[in-house]
Design an enzyme around this catalytic site. Structure first.
Site, PDB file in Angstrom:
ATOM      1  N   GLY A 175       0.307  -8.284   5.137  1.00  0.00           N
ATOM      2  CA  GLY A 175       0.649  -9.214   4.477  1.00  0.00           C
ATOM      3  C   GLY A 175      -1.223  -8.496   3.221  1.00  0.00           C
ATOM      4  O   GLY A 175      -1.676  -9.449   2.817  1.00  0.00           O
ATOM      5  N   SER A 176      -1.609  -7.431   3.744  1.00  0.00           N
ATOM      6  CA  SER A 176      -3.377  -7.391   3.580  1.00  0.00           C
ATOM      7  C   SER A 176      -3.088  -6.781   1.648  1.00  0.00           C
ATOM      8  O   SER A 176      -3.920  -7.387   1.486  1.00  0.00           O
ATOM      9  CB  SER A 176      -3.422  -6.302   3.900  1.00  0.00           C
ATOM     10  OG  SER A 176      -3.288  -4.818   4.171  1.00  0.00           O
ATOM     11  N   ASN A 177      -2.182  -6.170   1.446  1.00  0.00           N
ATOM     12  CA  ASN A 177      -1.878  -5.297   0.071  1.00  0.00           C
ATOM     13  C   ASN A 177      -1.513  -7.275  -1.354  1.00  0.00           C
ATOM     14  O   ASN A 177      -1.825  -7.558  -1.368  1.00  0.00           O
ATOM     15  CB  ASN A 177      -1.211  -4.753  -0.477  1.00  0.00           C
ATOM     16  CG  ASN A 177      -1.200  -3.221   0.748  1.00  0.00           C
ATOM     17  OD1 ASN A 177      -1.883  -2.771  -0.299  1.00  0.00           O
ATOM     18  ND2 ASN A 177      -1.219  -3.340   1.027  1.00  0.00           N
ATOM     19  N   MET A 201       9.866  -4.132   3.659  1.00  0.00           N
ATOM     20  CA  MET A 201      10.548  -2.794   4.629  1.00  0.00           C
ATOM     21  C   MET A 201      12.352  -3.026   4.807  1.00  0.00           C
ATOM     22  O   MET A 201      12.811  -3.652   5.946  1.00  0.00           O
ATOM     23  CB  MET A 201      10.227  -3.309   6.162  1.00  0.00           C
ATOM     24  CG  MET A 201       8.786  -2.794   6.168  1.00  0.00           C
ATOM     25  SD  MET A 201       7.937  -1.526   5.278  1.00  0.00           S
ATOM     26  CE  MET A 201       8.218  -0.699   7.186  1.00  0.00           C
ATOM     27  N   HIS A 230       4.317   2.219  -2.681  1.00  0.00           N
ATOM     28  CA  HIS A 230       4.511   3.432  -0.596  1.00  0.00           C
ATOM     29  C   HIS A 230       3.469   4.423  -0.480  1.00  0.00           C
ATOM     30  O   HIS A 230       2.521   4.668  -1.562  1.00  0.00           O
ATOM     31  CB  HIS A 230       4.942   4.468  -1.256  1.00  0.00           C
ATOM     32  CG  HIS A 230       5.856   4.920  -0.359  1.00  0.00           C
ATOM     33  ND1 HIS A 230       6.501   4.704   0.534  1.00  0.00           N
ATOM     34  CD2 HIS A 230       5.853   6.461  -0.323  1.00  0.00           C
ATOM     35  CE1 HIS A 230       7.425   5.338   1.698  1.00  0.00           C
ATOM     36  NE2 HIS A 230       6.587   6.461   1.086  1.00  0.00           N
ATOM     37  N   ASP A 288      11.696   5.618  -2.576  1.00  0.00           N
ATOM     38  CA  ASP A 288      10.099   5.143  -2.932  1.00  0.00           C
ATOM     39  C   ASP A 288      10.612   6.732  -4.118  1.00  0.00           C
ATOM     40  O   ASP A 288      10.034   7.833  -3.835  1.00  0.00           O
ATOM     41  CB  ASP A 288      10.090   6.660  -1.976  1.00  0.00           C
ATOM     42  CG  ASP A 288       9.880   4.283  -0.967  1.00  0.00           C
ATOM     43  OD1 ASP A 288      10.084   4.938   0.986  1.00  0.00           O
ATOM     44  OD2 ASP A 288       9.243   3.621  -1.951  1.00  0.00           O
ATOM     45  N   GLU A 348      -4.756   1.250  -1.019  1.00  0.00           N
ATOM     46  CA  GLU A 348      -3.458   0.540  -0.719  1.00  0.00           C
ATOM     47  C   GLU A 348      -4.169  -0.871  -1.667  1.00  0.00           C
ATOM     48  O   GLU A 348      -3.359  -1.232  -2.942  1.00  0.00           O
ATOM     49  CB  GLU A 348      -2.502   0.414  -0.081  1.00  0.00           C
ATOM     50  CG  GLU A 348      -1.927   1.639   0.391  1.00  0.00           C
ATOM     51  CD  GLU A 348      -0.684   1.080   1.387  1.00  0.00           C
ATOM     52  OE1 GLU A 348      -1.638   0.653   2.323  1.00  0.00           O
ATOM     53  OE2 GLU A 348       0.299   1.411   1.649  1.00  0.00           O
TER      54      GLU A 348
HETATM   55  C1  GRF Z   1       1.265  -0.132   3.715  1.00  0.00           C
HETATM   56  O1  GRF Z   1       0.892   0.693   4.063  1.00  0.00           O
HETATM   57  C2  GRF Z   1       2.557  -0.428   2.622  1.00  0.00           C
HETATM   58  O2  GRF Z   1       2.413   0.267   1.965  1.00  0.00           O
HETATM   59  C3  GRF Z   1       3.377  -0.135   3.562  1.00  0.00           C
HETATM   60  O3  GRF Z   1       3.866  -1.115   4.328  1.00  0.00           O
HETATM   61  C4  GRF Z   1       2.335  -1.797   4.956  1.00  0.00           C
HETATM   62  C5  GRF Z   1       1.430  -3.504   4.664  1.00  0.00           C
HETATM   63  O4  GRF Z   1       1.321  -3.648   4.382  1.00  0.00           O
HETATM   64  N1  GRF Z   1       5.439  -0.287   3.806  1.00  0.00           N
HETATM   65  P1  GRF Z   1       0.906  -4.927   4.445  1.00  0.00           P
HETATM   66  O5  GRF Z   1       1.645  -6.032   5.379  1.00  0.00           O
HETATM   67  O6  GRF Z   1      -0.145  -5.528   2.941  1.00  0.00           O
HETATM   68  O7  GRF Z   1      -0.940  -5.013   5.203  1.00  0.00           O
END
Ligand code: GRF
Length: 207
Positions: free
Chosen positions: A16-18, A98, A117, A157, A186
């Site tokens: 969940g870093s994004n 995913m 992606h 994608d 990202e």
């Molecule tokens: C990211 O690299 C995203 O592009 C890929 O999985 C990773 C998820 O990272 N699909 P996070 O869970 O957001 O840290």
């Protein structure tokens, strides 16, 4: 649409870093939006903890019970959309989600589902994109990689690209150092992609 205070639903499957980058940007005004729901298909996704810490509703929605009942992904995707609709999202953001979403889900939110992606358009669709790019670099097949945000279509994608960014790879890189650089990119590209999507939706609303 909720101009200036757009409603985001974020789908995650892991760390969940994004998602955290989105939450931080909403909190400090860099995004004119708020996250109204975080969905995970995995119970152990740390992104659920991040959402709970931010006081945001969460939904754990696994595929397994559908498989156990002999139901297919269409039933799962349809029910997932039904669970999300009451939150009235302006935009659905797949941030490390995913699970491939079929048209049973996508048709409920036309043009409003975007995905991050970790590869450039047309390169390394699907799983393990970062590792596959690194291996291709080591074989001398590519000189750099990157990441992108695109509109989600049933093809994996491959939808219209909203934004992308090149991420360099260096000879001294390990997979870990390259991956760290990719994730850092990202965390900015996800915000650029959301802004671009909201601007596009806003224009289409005014048209
Ligand atoms: C990211 O690299 C995203 O592009 C890929 O999985 C990773 C998820 O990272 N699909 P996070 O869970 O957001 O840290």
């Amino acid at each position: 649409m909720n101009p200036g205070n757009y409603r985001l639903v974020v789908l995650i499957s892991g760390f969940g870093s994004n998602l955290q980058a989105i939450l931080d940007a909403c909190a400090d005004g860099r995004l004119p939006a708020k996250v109204v729901l975080v969905v995970s298909n995995r119970k152990d996704a740390f992104g659920l903890v991040r959402a709970q810490r931010a006081g945001i509703p969460t939904l754990y929605f696994p595929l397994k019970p559908y498989r156990e009942r002999g139901l297919d992904r269409t039933a799962y995707d349809r029910d997932l959309a039904e669970r999300i609709l009451p939150y009235r999202p302006d935009l659905i953001v797949l941030a490390g989600w995913m699970h491939i979403l079929s048209s049973a889900f996508l048709e409920r939110f036309p043009g409003r589902v975007i995905n991050l992606h970790p590869a450039l358009p047309g390169m390394f669709p699907g799983m393990r994109a970062i590792q596959r790019a690194f291996e291709a670099y080591r074989r001398g097949e590519i000189a750099y990689s990157g990441c992108m945000v695109h509109i989600v279509t049933p093809a994996v994608d491959e939808g219209p690209v909203l934004t992308h960014r090149v991420v360099p790879i260096y000879p001294e890189d390990t997979l870990e150092t390259f991956e760290a650089r990719m994730h850092e990119a990202e965390h900015q590209v996800i915000l650029e992609g959301i802004r671009a999507a909201l601007q596009m939706l806003s224009r289409s609303e005014q048209a």
